[in-house]
Enzyme design. Structure first.
Site, PDB file in Angstrom:
ATOM      1  N   ASP A  21       8.033  -0.001  14.281  1.00 23.69           N
ATOM      2  CA  ASP A  21       7.294   0.990  15.068  1.00 23.69           C
ATOM      3  C   ASP A  21       7.965   1.144  16.423  1.00 23.69           C
ATOM      4  OD1 ASP A  21       5.363   2.488  16.427  1.00 23.69           O
ATOM      5  OD2 ASP A  21       4.107   0.718  16.822  1.00 23.69           O
ATOM      6  N   ASN A  23       6.954   3.980  18.596  1.00 21.61           N
ATOM      7  CA  ASN A  23       6.143   4.767  19.541  1.00 21.61           C
ATOM      8  C   ASN A  23       4.812   4.098  19.876  1.00 21.61           C
ATOM      9  OD1 ASN A  23       4.788   5.162  17.187  1.00 21.61           O
ATOM     10  ND2 ASN A  23       4.687   7.399  17.316  1.00 21.61           N
ATOM     11  N   ASP A  25       2.233   3.115  18.062  1.00 17.22           N
ATOM     12  CA  ASP A  25       0.950   3.418  17.395  1.00 17.22           C
ATOM     13  C   ASP A  25       0.623   2.387  16.314  1.00 17.22           C
ATOM     14  OD1 ASP A  25       2.756   4.091  15.437  1.00 17.22           O
ATOM     15  OD2 ASP A  25       2.090   6.168  15.194  1.00 17.22           O
ATOM     16  N   ASP A  29       8.040   3.988  11.955  1.00 17.24           N
ATOM     17  CA  ASP A  29       8.475   5.385  12.013  1.00 17.24           C
ATOM     18  C   ASP A  29       9.977   5.485  11.753  1.00 17.24           C
ATOM     19  OD1 ASP A  29       9.546   4.591  14.607  1.00 17.24           O
ATOM     20  OD2 ASP A  29       7.481   4.806  15.348  1.00 17.24           O
ATOM     21  N   ASP A 102      10.986   9.721  -1.981  1.00 18.31           N
ATOM     22  CA  ASP A 102       9.995   9.477  -3.025  1.00 18.31           C
ATOM     23  C   ASP A 102       9.418  10.832  -3.428  1.00 18.31           C
ATOM     24  OD1 ASP A 102       7.996   8.106  -4.566  1.00 18.31           O
ATOM     25  OD2 ASP A 102       8.121   6.444  -3.137  1.00 18.31           O
ATOM     26  N   ASP A 204       7.642   9.220  -8.590  1.00 16.83           N
ATOM     27  CA  ASP A 204       6.359   8.524  -8.681  1.00 16.83           C
ATOM     28  C   ASP A 204       5.609   8.873  -9.971  1.00 16.83           C
ATOM     29  OD1 ASP A 204       4.138   7.105  -7.013  1.00 16.83           O
ATOM     30  OD2 ASP A 204       3.144   8.943  -7.666  1.00 16.83           O
ATOM     31  N   GLU A 267       9.295   5.861 -11.906  1.00 18.29           N
ATOM     32  CA  GLU A 267       8.293   4.796 -11.921  1.00 18.29           C
ATOM     33  C   GLU A 267       7.541   4.874 -13.246  1.00 18.29           C
ATOM     34  OE1 GLU A 267       4.277   3.118  -9.758  1.00 18.29           O
ATOM     35  OE2 GLU A 267       4.596   5.258 -10.072  1.00 18.29           O
ATOM     36  N   HIS A 331       5.604  -1.852  -3.514  1.00 17.69           N
ATOM     37  CA  HIS A 331       4.398  -1.786  -2.678  1.00 17.69           C
ATOM     38  C   HIS A 331       3.097  -1.814  -3.492  1.00 17.69           C
ATOM     39  CE1 HIS A 331       5.398   2.144  -4.094  1.00 17.69           C
ATOM     40  NE2 HIS A 331       4.177   2.551  -3.820  1.00 17.69           N
ATOM     41  N   ASP A 332       3.204  -1.891  -4.816  1.00 17.07           N
ATOM     42  CA  ASP A 332       1.997  -1.962  -5.656  1.00 17.07           C
ATOM     43  C   ASP A 332       1.823  -3.335  -6.294  1.00 17.07           C
ATOM     44  OD1 ASP A 332       1.428   0.769  -5.266  1.00 17.07           O
ATOM     45  OD2 ASP A 332       2.767   1.347  -6.898  1.00 17.07           O
TER      46      ASP A 332
HETATM   47  C1  NOJ Z   1       2.334   4.994  -7.728  1.00 12.62           C
HETATM   48  C2  NOJ Z   1       2.612   4.576  -6.319  1.00 12.62           C
HETATM   49  O1  NOJ Z   1       3.590   3.583  -6.325  1.00 12.62           O
HETATM   50  C3  NOJ Z   1       1.298   4.108  -5.761  1.00 12.62           C
HETATM   51  O2  NOJ Z   1       1.450   3.463  -4.532  1.00 12.62           O
HETATM   52  C4  NOJ Z   1       0.409   5.304  -5.659  1.00 12.62           C
HETATM   53  O3  NOJ Z   1      -0.864   4.893  -5.202  1.00 12.62           O
HETATM   54  C5  NOJ Z   1       0.244   5.976  -7.026  1.00 12.62           C
HETATM   55  N1  NOJ Z   1       1.503   6.141  -7.700  1.00 12.62           N
HETATM   56  C6  NOJ Z   1      -0.329   7.350  -6.860  1.00 12.62           C
HETATM   57  O4  NOJ Z   1       0.630   8.187  -6.289  1.00 12.62           O
END
Ligand code: NOJ
Length: 534
Positions: A21, A23, A25, A29, A102, A204, A267, A331-332
């Protein structure tokens, strides 16, 4: 000289909200990524990756942290706007660092202009950009499909008296891929970014792009557990993976092929209930090898057992010349070091960076970052609703640049959007860059070796031992450039053999290089990379 995709050593996923970051917040960024670009590539101390993938940075209400896009052609001011993106692209390309964005083709935000029009009346020209259906005669949704974030996938719209479909949150209406105009819109968006110089896309949620409406209700899931009615009570048999999926993906790879040196990664999560997982991946992988690949997500979906890993990656190895993309996390998913343990994650890193194709590294995994407990007042992820799904904030926490907690690990000079977590004294970039045996230095070394040796990138994959319960082994070779990889999955020392003499060029236990004869000893959870003597 710009590298071709088959020569890149790895993709590094940046979750822009959590990288740096500038700035104040509390949210990362693009200026922050520019400031830290030498960490990625260009200096002696750099990690040395050849590609960055940025999770979505487009205009978005951020209900799903950017996976809900309201304008596919603009960069959200939260991240710094288009001029800042242009600068990032310039700085990246100066270092021959490729940039992937993405692409979220399955759904937009409900704040997108298309959806606003679609809502306005049944005969609006954008009505069919989304998926609208009448209620059943009793007023209930057209079928039993569930959203992947919990609850019915159908949302009632009073004004026009129909339901619209959302495979994820209600604020993420599904685009209607069966409408050719919608497909053209997405292809034009791809061209827009390709023409700007973007090198590829992570695509995605491809599995719901095609649905099987004619097949109607999804079947009940015999294995769902009480309390999970909203999420897991039906199998997504008809609501995803429909008959046109591969055709639609082929159209996307055709767009990539209009340009030189572009690449797509899809994905895709296979589902055990639909047959062989490998066959499901293969169907996607073979669409346009070298131009598009599926992620291979098995490393974090397999139990900690050498035998299982060996089987999964022997299958993966058959794609050795097709640029497959093996992943240890994103990130999931729970951080790989939290899932299996620190020593185990290090061993998997050596494995992953010795596999064919283009490994994908999730930011912070190169430090051994762990999941972080998230206090109630920090909770962010709106997917937490479905009982089958945990909130994902804990593996999206800020990058740790140094050990200064007052400065939030060098991430931000104000309160960060998610907490930093523990072990900051040693688990941070600065400390690890200065510690020989750190995670960081193992990743750096492996990335250097991958850049140096074609055998590690697109050499053949084979095995020389019977499948074992304790160690996983494989060989990579390109002509007579040969490597042996051995990973001890146990907490015991193990003696084993390799087919020829060689030199240990990387190990998770030591930074020394040393020669070995045909037999060798592996320490607990040790992984090694041996370069064979000819
Ligand atoms: C897969 C993404 O990796 C996830 O983070 C997102 O919530 C869902 N697709 C919906 O876009």
């Amino acid at each position: 000289m710009t590298k071709s995709w088959r020569d890149v050593n790895a993709i590094y996923q940046i979750y822009p909200r959590s990288f740096k970051d500038t700035n104040g917040d509390g949210v990362g960024d693009l200026r922050g990524i520019i400031e830290k670009i030498d960490y990625l590539k260009g200096e002696d101390k750099s990690l040395g990756v050849d590609v960055i993938w940025l999770s979505p940075i487009f205009s978005s209400p951020q209900i799903d942290c950017g996976y809900d896009i309201s304008d596919y052609r603009s960069i959200d001011p939260l991240f710094g706007g288009m001029a800042m993106f242009d600068e990032l692209l310039l700085q990246a390309h100066k270092r021959d660092l490729k940039v992937m964005l993405d692409l979220v083709p399955n759904h937009s935000s409900d704040q997108h202009a298309w959806f606003k029009e679609s809502l306005s009346s049944r005969d609006n020209s954008k009505r069919d950009y989304y998926i609208w259906r009448d209620a059943k005669s009793d007023g209930t949704p057209p079928n039993n499909w569930l959203s992947m974030s919990g609850g019915s996938a159908w949302q009632w719209h009073d004004k026009t008296g129909q339901y619209y479909l959302h495979s994820f949150l209600p604020s993420q209406p599904d685009l209607n891929w069966d409408n050719p105009e919608v497909r053209q819109e997405i292809f034009e968006i791809m061209r827009f970014w390709f023409e700007k110089g973007v090198d590829g896309f992570r695509v995605d949620a491809i599995w719901p792009l095609s649905k099987n409406f004619a097949a109607g209700d999804n079947p009940r899931n015999p294995e769902y557990y009480a309390g999970d009615e909203d999420y897991g009570s039906y199998i997504h048999q008809n609501s995803k993976g429909g008959p046109k999926l591969c055709e639609y993906l082929r159209m996307m790879s055709d767009v990539a092929l209009e340009y030189k040196n572009k690449f797509l990664v899809y994905e895709f999560y296979p589902d055990d209930r639909f047959g062989s997982r490998f066959d499901q991946y293969s169907a996607i992988q073979k669409i346009a090898p070298g131009v598009s690949s599926t992620f291979y997500f098995e490393a974090f979906q397999t139990e900690w057992w050498a035998r299982k890993f060996q089987e999964k990656f022997n299958a993966f190895g058959t794609w050795y010349d097709q640029l497959p993309v093996a992943s240890l996390g994103n990130h999931d998913q729970t951080r790989i070091a939290s899932k299996f343990g620190m020593a185990q994650a290090k061993a998997l890193a050596l494995m992953q960076l010795s596999l064919p194709g283009i490994p994908a590294i999730y930011y912070g995994d190169e430090l051994g970052m762990l999941d972080v407990d998230i206090p109630q007042n920090y909770k962010h992820d709106n997917f937490a609703g479905g009982a089958g799904m945990d909130a994902r904030d804990k593996y999206r926490t800020p990058m740790r640049w140094n050990s200064d907690i007052l400065n939030n690990a060098g991430f931000s000079n104000s309160n960060p959007w998610l907490p930093i977590g523990d072990n900051l004294d040693w688990l941070n970039v600065e400390s690890e860059q200065n510690t020989d045996h750190s995670f960081f230095n193992l990743y750096k070394k492996m990335l250097t070796l991958r850049s140096e040796y074609v055998a590690l990138r697109y050499g053949e994959y084979s095995t020389w031992q019977d499948i074992s319960d304790d160690i996983m082994t494989f060989k990579r070779n390109y002509n007579d450039e040969i490597f042996y990889i051995l990973i001890n999955f146990t907490d015991r020392q193990i003696n084993t053999n390799i087919p020829s003499r060689g030199r240990v060029v990387a190990s998770t236990n030591t930074t020394d290089e040393y020669d070995i004869e045909n037999s060798l000893m592996l320490n607990a959870f040790e992984a090694i990379l041996v370069k064979a003597y000819q």
